[in-house]
Design a protein around this motif. Structure first.
Motif, PDB file in Angstrom:
ATOM      1  N   ASN A 138     -13.758  17.935 -50.632  1.00 48.52           N
ATOM      2  CA  ASN A 138     -13.136  17.580 -49.354  1.00 48.52           C
ATOM      3  C   ASN A 138     -14.159  16.996 -48.388  1.00 48.52           C
ATOM      4  N   ILE A 141     -14.289  13.417 -49.547  1.00 47.17           N
ATOM      5  CA  ILE A 141     -13.008  12.727 -49.326  1.00 47.17           C
ATOM      6  C   ILE A 141     -12.789  12.435 -47.842  1.00 47.17           C
ATOM      7  N   ILE A 152      -7.510   3.964 -53.481  1.00 46.62           N
ATOM      8  CA  ILE A 152      -8.150   5.068 -54.192  1.00 46.62           C
ATOM      9  C   ILE A 152      -7.372   5.284 -55.484  1.00 46.62           C
ATOM     10  N   LEU A 154      -6.541   7.694 -58.562  1.00 47.70           N
ATOM     11  CA  LEU A 154      -6.582   9.097 -58.970  1.00 47.70           C
ATOM     12  C   LEU A 154      -5.395   9.376 -59.885  1.00 47.70           C
ATOM     13  N   MET A 162      -7.480  18.572 -54.124  1.00 48.32           N
ATOM     14  CA  MET A 162      -8.042  17.232 -53.960  1.00 48.32           C
ATOM     15  C   MET A 162      -6.927  16.208 -53.728  1.00 48.32           C
ATOM     16  N   TRP A 166      -6.529  13.785 -50.382  1.00 48.73           N
ATOM     17  CA  TRP A 166      -6.322  12.335 -50.399  1.00 48.73           C
ATOM     18  C   TRP A 166      -5.000  11.967 -49.712  1.00 48.73           C
ATOM     19  N   LYS A 167      -3.980  12.769 -49.895  1.00 53.08           N
ATOM     20  CA  LYS A 167      -2.699  12.498 -49.223  1.00 53.08           C
ATOM     21  C   LYS A 167      -2.856  12.589 -47.705  1.00 53.08           C
ATOM     22  N   ARG A 169      -5.591  11.877 -46.023  1.00 50.42           N
ATOM     23  CA  ARG A 169      -6.254  10.649 -45.587  1.00 50.42           C
ATOM     24  C   ARG A 169      -5.274   9.473 -45.610  1.00 50.42           C
ATOM     25  N   GLU A 170      -4.389   9.478 -46.601  1.00 49.50           N
ATOM     26  CA  GLU A 170      -3.378   8.419 -46.675  1.00 49.50           C
ATOM     27  C   GLU A 170      -2.484   8.461 -45.434  1.00 49.50           C
ATOM     28  N   LEU A 177      -3.028   5.209 -52.051  1.00 46.52           N
ATOM     29  CA  LEU A 177      -3.320   5.981 -53.252  1.00 46.52           C
ATOM     30  C   LEU A 177      -2.640   5.328 -54.447  1.00 46.52           C
ATOM     31  N   TRP A 179      -1.694   5.900 -58.179  1.00 43.34           N
ATOM     32  CA  TRP A 179      -1.529   7.054 -59.055  1.00 43.34           C
ATOM     33  C   TRP A 179      -1.477   6.667 -60.528  1.00 43.34           C
ATOM     34  N   HIS A 208     -11.369   8.637 -58.342  1.00 41.18           N
ATOM     35  CA  HIS A 208     -11.539  10.093 -58.379  1.00 41.18           C
ATOM     36  C   HIS A 208     -11.269  10.555 -59.810  1.00 41.18           C
TER      37      HIS A 208
END
Length: 433
Positions: A138, A141, A152, A154, A162, A166-167, A169-170, A177, A179, A208
């Protein structure tokens, strides 16, 4: 043999826990290491099946003789030498907390940093000592300079803490993100790497990667993905929560820019101890998660401004490193893989039983997932404990469903015979119904 193995570890624990002197373990530890003679006599694979040696290892743990703990992937118990060191440091700190914590025990961090750097194969100035993988990852991130539209890459099989970071930050910063949905287990390195590379675009800033997928034990080809990412100017974060002190490697071998792990898992350090690695030239690019006088500075120590912490548990990490080194990284990995295969090979052909983890050492270590036809993961988990007093963990995450089994170095084949019998009993009852 110059001294008994048990005597060796008792001396090690007593010396590490000495309250008045905090030695620089990287230089002053003169105790004879078990590595000096055993690993030259046999290969790690041969040592993996030396039950006399591993029976001694088991005596160093205070685990229950009745409840069979096969969820070491969650958090591992500590050997007695580590517990003793932790208690001694804790009692010492309580004599005059602010004096002994900040003016004495705190001075041991640099020696510990060097000790961890030696085990990790990196510079001491690239390691921060913290509390767990979540805190370390974190920190990265939330600390990276990212702007709206940055991508990103991931996977849905990464660890929830994790994913949620990231969610966040999104949601907060407008990053995108990308996926991936992995089909596991896999033994196809090219296919796994290609899946990541295909997701890279000119806007990709970070990939990631989870080194060992915690749900199923899958080892990911981190280095090849990292090399492909770097070729496109993409930075690499590696989640090493389940691989550190489990697999035999050095952090720079992975080719990542950022890495974090929990030392209370496979290293068997005190609960709530972890470590963050950032490549030296990248430190200045990551903002400190907690307040610091130079939050954008180039000193790794900016990530250690945690306020009051458990100095006792931190200092006892050094004893856990000594215990790990006494066993040996290569020998430990071989033993953990041997234990996983020991039970998995015995149940995989049972009618209605499925093992969802590779049996090859390059693709999995100690962790494996199994399922029983006609039974939910929670039902299998419940029956294992209710009827057999075996503690594992039911997994239902994305496309992964089953019960995760994680033995450790103190687990014996006889313990795993108990697991095999329990699985066979459940599968047999399902067949009859």
């Amino acid at each position: 043999m110059p001294q008994s193995r048990r005597s060796f570890m008792r001396q090690l624990g007593a010396a590490a826990a000495s309250p008045l002197v905090l030695p620089d373990w990287s230089e002053t530890n003169t105790l004879t290491s078990l590595q000096q003679f055993p690993e030259t006599l046999k290969s790690p694979q041969q040592w993996a099946q030396d039950e006399d040696f591993w029976a001694w290892v088991k005596t160093e743990f205070t685990v229950s003789p009745n409840v069979l703990n096969l969820n070491n992937g969650g958090v591992s118990p500590q050997p007695k030498s580590v517990q003793d060191a932790h208690i001694r440091f804790y009692q010492f700190a309580n004599e005059a907390p602010s004096f002994y914590m900040w003016r004495v025990l705190d001075q041991g961090r640099e020696a510990l940093r060097s000790k961890l750097a030696d085990l990790s194969g990196c510079l001491p100035d690239e390691l921060a000592i913290n509390r767990n993988s979540t805190e370390g990852l974190n920190t990265v991130i939330f600390g990276l300079n990212l702007k709206p539209g940055d991508e990103i890459v991931l996977t849905k099989q990464d660890y929830p803490n994790m994913i949620n970071a990231w969610k966040q930050r999104e949601k907060r910063d407008g990053i995108k993100l990308v996926w991936l949905d992995l089909t596991l287990p896999s033994e196809n390195e090219d296919e796994l790497v290609a899946k990541y590379v295909k997701a890279f675009t000119p806007r990709t800033k970070v990939v990631h990667i989870t080194h060992i997928i915690n749900w199923i034990g899958q080892i990911m080809p981190v280095r090849k993905i990292a090399d492909a990412a770097h070729a496109k100017g993409i930075e690499v974060i590696c989640d090493g929560a389940h691989s550190y002190a489990h697999l035999d490697y050095k952090i720079p071998d992975l080719g990542c820019d950022y890495y974090a792990t929990s030392l209370h898992k496979w290293l068997c350090a005190p609960f709530g101890s972890g470590m963050l690695y950032i490549r030296k030239d990248k430190i200045k690019n990551v903002w400190a998660l907690l307040s610091n006088t130079e939050p954008d500075g180039a000193d790794i120590r900016k990530f250690e401004s945690l306020g009051t912490r458990s100095f006792a548990s931190e200092m006892a990490i050094g004893t856990a490193v000594d215990f790990h080194q006494a066993i040996g990284s290569a020998r430990k990995q071989a033993r953990l893989h041997y234990l996983k295969n020991y039970w998995a090979e015995r149940v995989r052909d049972l009618p209605g039983v499925h093992v969802h983890t590779s049996l090859k050492p390059e693709w999995a270590g100690a962790i494996a997932l199994f399922s029983v036809d006609g039974m939910k993961s929670t039902e299998v988990d419940s029956q294992l404990f209710g009827s057999h007093k075996i503690h594992a963990v039911g997994i239902d995450w994305e496309n992964i469903h089953g019960v995760r089994v994680t033995p450790h170095v103190y687990t014996t084949p006889k313990d795993l015979d108990r697991l095999v019998a329990a699985i066979a009993s459940m599968a047999g009852k399902q067949k009859k119904s």
